[in-house]
Design an enzyme around this catalytic site. Structure first.
Site, PDB file in Angstrom:
ATOM      1  N   VAL B 271      -7.294  -9.082  12.143  1.00  0.00           N
ATOM      2  CA  VAL B 271      -8.742  -9.045  11.944  1.00  0.00           C
ATOM      3  C   VAL B 271      -9.195 -10.228  11.089  1.00  0.00           C
ATOM      4  O   VAL B 271     -10.138 -10.932  11.458  1.00  0.00           O
ATOM      5  CB  VAL B 271      -9.190  -7.687  11.356  1.00  0.00           C
ATOM      6  CG1 VAL B 271     -10.692  -7.662  11.176  1.00  0.00           C
ATOM      7  CG2 VAL B 271      -8.741  -6.544  12.259  1.00  0.00           C
ATOM      8  N   GLU B 292      -5.579 -14.226  -2.402  1.00  0.00           N
ATOM      9  CA  GLU B 292      -4.156 -14.230  -2.743  1.00  0.00           C
ATOM     10  C   GLU B 292      -3.359 -15.264  -1.979  1.00  0.00           C
ATOM     11  O   GLU B 292      -2.472 -15.906  -2.519  1.00  0.00           O
ATOM     12  CB  GLU B 292      -3.557 -12.865  -2.386  1.00  0.00           C
ATOM     13  CG  GLU B 292      -3.386 -11.926  -3.516  1.00  0.00           C
ATOM     14  CD  GLU B 292      -2.977 -10.561  -3.010  1.00  0.00           C
ATOM     15  OE1 GLU B 292      -3.518  -9.592  -3.541  1.00  0.00           O
ATOM     16  OE2 GLU B 292      -2.159 -10.455  -2.076  1.00  0.00           O
ATOM     17  N   ASN B 382       3.865  -0.484   3.086  1.00  0.00           N
ATOM     18  CA  ASN B 382       4.195  -1.682   2.311  1.00  0.00           C
ATOM     19  C   ASN B 382       3.918  -1.353   0.845  1.00  0.00           C
ATOM     20  O   ASN B 382       4.716  -0.707   0.209  1.00  0.00           O
ATOM     21  CB  ASN B 382       3.391  -2.893   2.791  1.00  0.00           C
ATOM     22  CG  ASN B 382       3.744  -3.273   4.222  1.00  0.00           C
ATOM     23  OD1 ASN B 382       4.878  -3.098   4.627  1.00  0.00           O
ATOM     24  ND2 ASN B 382       2.784  -3.774   4.972  1.00  0.00           N
ATOM     25  N   GLY B 386      -2.717  -6.747  -3.818  1.00  0.00           N
ATOM     26  CA  GLY B 386      -3.888  -7.087  -4.615  1.00  0.00           C
ATOM     27  C   GLY B 386      -5.131  -6.355  -4.183  1.00  0.00           C
ATOM     28  O   GLY B 386      -6.226  -6.637  -4.683  1.00  0.00           O
ATOM     29  N   LYS B 406      -0.998   3.802  16.624  1.00  0.00           N
ATOM     30  CA  LYS B 406       0.087   4.465  17.382  1.00  0.00           C
ATOM     31  C   LYS B 406      -0.447   5.063  18.685  1.00  0.00           C
ATOM     32  O   LYS B 406      -0.234   6.255  18.981  1.00  0.00           O
ATOM     33  CB  LYS B 406       0.738   5.574  16.540  1.00  0.00           C
ATOM     34  CG  LYS B 406       1.304   5.080  15.213  1.00  0.00           C
ATOM     35  CD  LYS B 406       2.691   4.496  15.357  1.00  0.00           C
ATOM     36  CE  LYS B 406       3.175   3.914  14.029  1.00  0.00           C
ATOM     37  NZ  LYS B 406       4.276   2.964  14.206  1.00  0.00           N
TER      38      LYS B 406
END
Lengths: 502, 502
Positions: B271, B292, B382, B386, B406
């Site tokens: 995106v 970041e 994960n 940040g 999914k």
């Protein structure tokens, strides 16, 4: 007319609250001064409530959206809620009438970080503000406002509003002048660092500069703040405070804190009172407070020479201490600073001071998520306040709470909090009368035993039972059994207690 | 020997990775460079993993606690996890091997805000750091380190560690020198404002100053970063990006954003790629990134003259763009800045820039709480990264996600998120391929319809059904039926899909 209105143009605007009510119309967005029962307008809320009742009696709509600094008082939030005069309210409340109306669905409440609330008004996230109603100690020759016992979001409201109503309250001591430090971060794209490095730094003016042409009314009042009597700490509060003070000591022993390096942030209540009493006889010296509200205990610490400065946005004193402050404000002008809440709660200054945050909570879970706001997920208690501002940016963040409430029917430690206000990433230390759970450096599974160790013994077997169920999860980062995660709360809703039967 | 080691004293420390492994012992706390697959040590993790395997083969304990900037790569997190060489890991990971070990309970992982992670090391919350292992482009004449393709927490690790191992990687371009801006907030009690007002401000040095006497080994490597191939956005991503760009346009129309005032923060993925492609043909000019990681799309925006500066702590480029950066780094030195993550993610600078944050998520609930980390409450995906630093301090915070995952078995909108990483107080705007849910200024009950409107149509009836149940709650601030709050997740665990049968 009061000689507290030193500006001739604004003297011409003096009128009764009833007359001033003409400027507050159905659908208006209204910003009011006021923070924890200090510095809210004393007259206008009542006449707005009366206007709403009249309208409703005549079959007409009348409601406003109300923005303040934080909580106010029965004669503000209370009367407005009781009159169904509010459609929407932000960012904090603690009024029983209002809580009732919110929870029955009669009005809407948005719970916003106190440091964000004024900024969001400035940024235009609520559209235009129609009216600002702000209590003042006096109006200066230049038409500027000397705020009273709180600053809150008044500066943002006065800047944003199309119309301004000033209440000049002669109950408030004129000696408060000089205690305020008014400074706002310039608007985007011109934001600059907040030039505060230490809690005691003064960076602004002692008054709020306004556009006098926006003032539509000045109302004279003579009414006290809502100052709640001081409650002496009970035994449980003293035990919790003892553990908290031991924790501070242990941080000194570990080399992470100096006896003259304690910067305090503190919520209001019995435990903070007990902590401050304990600090009087501790080795901590030159304590600074960078916090939201000035409490009795801070005044005592200042008087005893243990605290050098207390920076906040508001007083939250007992009637006795409020009277003392009113009589002796000039004596405290060097050691007490009242700032806009966007500064008292500003993430950047909080982080810079290295303060140790200490706030109450409703419940925390076995992994260290905390709920400050909702009973059983749905029922609003008070609101978030500044707990998120401080928790997220503190050197060390702590939550303090008795391990149980309602005579044992409610456990402060649960398997899964029914509302998350502070995540496992933010809360570091939890304290109950059973001790300290220091979660720093711990992965979720290593937090469980620590959290259960500070739960009330009568709830530990139920928590252990949940942990055993959860341990069967195929996934072990944060083991849960979602089928039973809310069993404590569901039992409470169904039976009135979180305890299991039998 | 490489001429990249310009300090004579440190040239004497050159040895093989195998030899350097003697300095990393069982129980050590080890800080490594590395952020999103850039700038992690290439050789030491493998030999530490081998050492662990040898020890385990001989029936001996061997594990370390590993701190990094963020994710690394299969040859770092992957091999260490596979060898069961880790007891504890923070603050972020995205490695399949490691994820597996964490979720099966073989190692502990603590998910920490990236802006807090280095600071907590400095503050001593983890005890003493034994070893820092940091990748460098070169070592200067004075023995200082020019970091490579990320900065991460390297400065804090190098300051805190008793021993330092430097990997000098000749794959990394020497032309990166000059791109870094190394500055840390001084330690308590001497913290001062971060003197950055605009994304492009440079305030520090182009190298990390170290104590050369702590260096125990210098290891030479020649190995590429983990650079993931660029994936062209799919149709759903382009739809989401289109809604996000429309939202930016609507903010301009509302007077809350200027075409030359967009400061971007962006997570990584399809995106964001589509958003950046869309910005190429938009009316937005002089875009700044305070974020970041530097992504391909930002390089394109810089090349096209649409973006003036991109500030981050790391590159996260495709192999093609990484090669380009290695070849042409000097050309980007004015427009790209790599900072310590404590600065790239610092609350105070984020708030000051007025950036618009845009991050992915796993799920959000009907009241606007967001889950970035856990599947069904227990399984770590994960980590937080940040997202909290930016969401909490942004001018506008947004979360972007396809409405389902999914193949439709997972809804991104649920009644109650199974883990809260961002509370209803923090998240402002949610975007899926079905549109934008702008929650600003809305009380919880007013958020529900907006959130359901961006859910996948196949899940809307189930969400409505929950809302009807919840509406029967006696308490209407945030109506829930805790008996059914996790039904979506429980179905998913039991049947493999959040969809109801029949």
């Amino acid at each position: 007319m009061s000689d507290r209105i030193a500006n001739a143009q604004l003297r011409d605007k003096v009128m009764s609250a009833e007359e001033a009510a003409q400027f507050v119309n159905h659908g208006d967005k209204v910003g009011m001064s006021g923070f924890t029962g200090a510095g809210y307008p004393k007259a206008m809320p009542g006449v707005i409530a009366a206007k709403a009742k009249d309208a409703h009696g005549n079959g007409q709509d009348y409601s406003i959206d109300l923005f303040t600094g934080a909580s106010t008082a029965p004669e503000c939030d209370g009367v407005l809620a009781e009159a169904d005069a509010l459609r929407y309210r932000m960012p904090y409340q603690s009024d029983p009438q209002m809580r009732g109306k919110i929870n029955e669905g009669a009005m809407k409440f948005q719970d916003i970080h106190l440091s964000h609330s004024g900024m969001m008004v400035e940024q235009g996230f609520f559209g235009e503000l129609d009216v600002a109603i702000v209590e003042a100690v006096r109006i200066t020759e230049d038409g500027n406002i000397v705020p009273s016992s709180s600053v809150g979001n008044s500066v943002e409201f006065l800047n944003a509003a199309k119309k301004i109503i000033i209440e000049v309250n002669s109950w408030q001591s004129e000696e408060l002048e000089g205690m305020h430090d008014i400074w706002l971060v310039p608007s985007l794209p011109n934001r600059i660092p907040v030039p505060i490095s230490k809690a005691g730094d003064r960076i602004g003016t002692t008054y709020i500069e306004i556009d006098p042409s926006k003032v539509v009314a000045v109302v004279e009042t003579d009414a006290p703040d809502r100052n709640a009597p001081f409650k002496a700490p009970d035994e449980v509060s003293e035990q919790i405070a003892g553990h908290f003070l031991d924790f501070l000591e242990s941080e000194v022993q570990a080399g992470r804190l100096a006896y003259d390096g304690y910067v305090m942030q503190s919520g209001v209540g019995n435990v903070p009172n007990a902590v401050m009493a304990g600090l009087m006889n501790s080795k901590f010296e030159n304590i600074q407070a960078y916090t939201e509200v000035i409490q009795d205990g801070m005044v005592d610490l200042i008087d005893a020479g243990k605290m050098t400065v207390a920076s906040a946005t508001s007083f939250s004193l007992s009637p006795e201490y409020a009277e003392k402050m009113n009589n002796e404000a000039s004596r405290y002008r060097d050691s007490i600073i009242l700032r806009p809440q966007s500064i008292s709660n500003h993430p950047e200054v909080i982080r810079r001071t290295g303060l140790i945050a200490s706030n109450g909570m409703i419940e925390a879970d076995i992994y260290g998520n905390a709920n400050s706001t909702h009973i059983n997920g749905s029922r609003l208690m008070n609101a978030l306040g500044g707990s998120g501002d401080f928790t997220r940016n503190a050197y060390i963040s702590s939550f303090i709470s008795p391990s149980e409430a309602k005579g044992g029917a409610i456990s402060a430690i649960v398997p899964f909090v029914s509302h998350v206000d502070h995540t496992e990433h933010d809360a570091m230390v939890f304290v109950t009368e059973y001790g300290v759970a220091d979660l720093r450096g711990l992965a979720p599974r290593d937090r469980v035993a620590k959290m259960i160790s500070i739960a009330h013994p009568s709830y530990r077997p139920l928590l252990e039972e949940y942990v055993e169920r959860a341990a069967k999860s195929k996934f072990q980062q944060t083991p849960h059994d979602l089928r039973h995660a809310f069993d404590f709360h569901i039992r409470s809703l169904e039976t009135g207690t979180m305890k299991a039967e039998g």
